[in-house]
Design a protein around this motif. Structure first.
Motif, mmCIF file in Angstrom:
data_model
loop_
_atom_site.group_PDB
_atom_site.id
_atom_site.type_symbol
_atom_site.label_atom_id
_atom_site.label_comp_id
_atom_site.label_asym_id
_atom_site.label_seq_id
_atom_site.Cartn_x
_atom_site.Cartn_y
_atom_site.Cartn_z
ATOM 1 N N ASP A 65 2.248 1.405 1.142
ATOM 2 C CA ASP A 65 2.491 2.373 0.059
ATOM 3 C C ASP A 65 2.634 1.616 -1.265
ATOM 4 O O ASP A 65 3.438 1.983 -2.113
ATOM 5 N N ASN A 96 1.534 3.993 -4.207
ATOM 6 C CA ASN A 96 2.444 5.093 -4.547
ATOM 7 C C ASN A 96 3.602 5.053 -3.559
ATOM 8 O O ASN A 96 3.423 5.329 -2.362
ATOM 9 N N GLU A 97 4.784 4.662 -4.032
ATOM 10 C CA GLU A 97 5.953 4.480 -3.166
ATOM 11 C C GLU A 97 6.238 5.767 -2.386
ATOM 12 O O GLU A 97 6.329 6.853 -2.943
ATOM 13 N N ASN A 126 4.230 7.107 -0.236
ATOM 14 C CA ASN A 126 2.971 7.750 0.168
ATOM 15 C C ASN A 126 2.127 6.711 0.890
ATOM 16 O O ASN A 126 1.416 5.918 0.275
ATOM 17 N N MET A 127 2.232 6.714 2.224
ATOM 18 C CA MET A 127 1.531 5.717 3.015
ATOM 19 C C MET A 127 0.034 6.043 3.074
ATOM 20 O O MET A 127 -0.350 7.176 3.400
ATOM 21 N N THR A 128 -0.792 5.069 2.743
ATOM 22 C CA THR A 128 -2.254 5.241 2.797
ATOM 23 C C THR A 128 -2.877 4.063 3.514
ATOM 24 O O THR A 128 -2.351 2.942 3.506
ATOM 25 N N THR A 131 -4.909 9.191 3.873
ATOM 26 C CA THR A 131 -3.452 9.278 3.982
ATOM 27 C C THR A 131 -3.022 9.244 5.459
ATOM 28 O O THR A 131 -3.792 9.604 6.362
ATOM 29 N N ASP A 167 6.825 -2.501 1.440
ATOM 30 C CA ASP A 167 5.690 -1.618 1.175
ATOM 31 C C ASP A 167 4.529 -1.798 2.144
ATOM 32 O O ASP A 167 3.565 -1.023 2.088
#
Length: 278
Positions: free
Chosen positions: A216, A219-220, A222-224, A230, A249
């Protein structure tokens, strides 16, 4: 000597009286009395001599007896002392033997206790061995089942030849971004795990902690994945992700934990091997 001289004089007078002229009858009677007295005196003297001799013999015998008794008493004393020394020596030996016996009894009791402990330990180890054997047999059965499942998953993953996938892991410990670069340099990228079957399969291949293609950093919270898709289904350890200290992260896979739930977030600068997918 004086008695013998008197005796001779008396006899000499008797002889002279018998050879000389005869005297009156009154003188003859006195001569007879004198002769009788002389004989008694001789007898008394002889008796006294015998008594002296007997006393002397008695005294000598008494001295010999006393000496013999003294020697015998000394011999008895020496014998008694020797007996006492022997008794004392035997008493000391007896005391030593009793002490040694007591010590041997203590040693015997200690060895008996150790023997019982060892027998108990052997029983426990035998029971533990049997339990381990049963666990081994159970694990062997589970291994066969897992191998069968892995084979099945491999077959499923390789059903579409046009979409055949190749997996490999880096040889060096690197940060998450360096590990991703390592995969890209070889025409691959960090692995994407989007199904339970693939999670189990990848976990069965990994032998040590390794990076996967999930983070992430963009975007902290929001795991991608590395293909910008996603996260839909995660296989997290209990309590993860926790973003400890606010800088965890990147995601690693930990094979020491259960195969299904073994993801953990940690700082991307940590050194891990990268699991690549091509």
């Amino acid at each position: 000597m004086e008695l013998e001289a008197i005796y001779e004089n008396v006899e000499r007078r008797d002889i002279q009286n018998t050879t000389g002229p005869q005297i009156q009858s009154h003188g003859q009677d006195e001569g007879k009395d004198l002769k009788r007295r002389s004989r008694c005196l001789v007898l008394i003297t002889v008796g006294l001599g015998l008594i002296c001799v007997l006393l002397l013999v008695f005294i000598i015998l008494q001295n010999i007896t006393i000496t013999a008794e003294r020697d015998l008493i000394n011999s008895y004393k020496n014998t008694v002392e020797e007996f006492n020394q022997t008794i004392n020596s035997l008493q000391d030996n007896y005391t030593d033997l009793m002490t040694e016996k007591h010590q041997l009894q203590i040693n015997f009791n200690s060895l008996s206790q150790k023997k019982l402990e060892l027998e108990t330990r052997v029983k426990d180890l035998t029971a533990e061995k049997n339990q381990l054997q049963r666990n081994f047999n159970s694990l062997s059965q589970k291994k066969l089942e897992l191998e069968s499942k892995v084979t099945s998953l491999s077959d499923k993953l390789n059903m579409d030849a046009s979409k055949r996938v190749c997996f490999f892991i880096s040889n060096e410990l690197k940060s998450w971004s360096d590990s991703r670069q390592y995969c890209r340099e070889r025409g691959a990228d960090l692995v994407i795990i989007n199904t339970e079957e693939k999670q189990k399969f990848i976990s069965s291949l990994v032998k040590e902690r390794a990076w996967i293609g999930l983070s992430d950093t963009e975007n902290e919270g929001n795991m991608t994945w590395v293909d910008n898709s996603t996260l839909k289904q995660g296989f997290w350890l209990r309590g993860e992700p926790n973003n400890q200290d606010g800088n965890e992260d990147c995601i690693e896979l930990m094979p020491s934990h259960p195969a299904l739930n073994n993801w953990n977030d940690l700082p991307c600068s940590e050194k891990r091997k990268g699991f690549c997918e091509k």
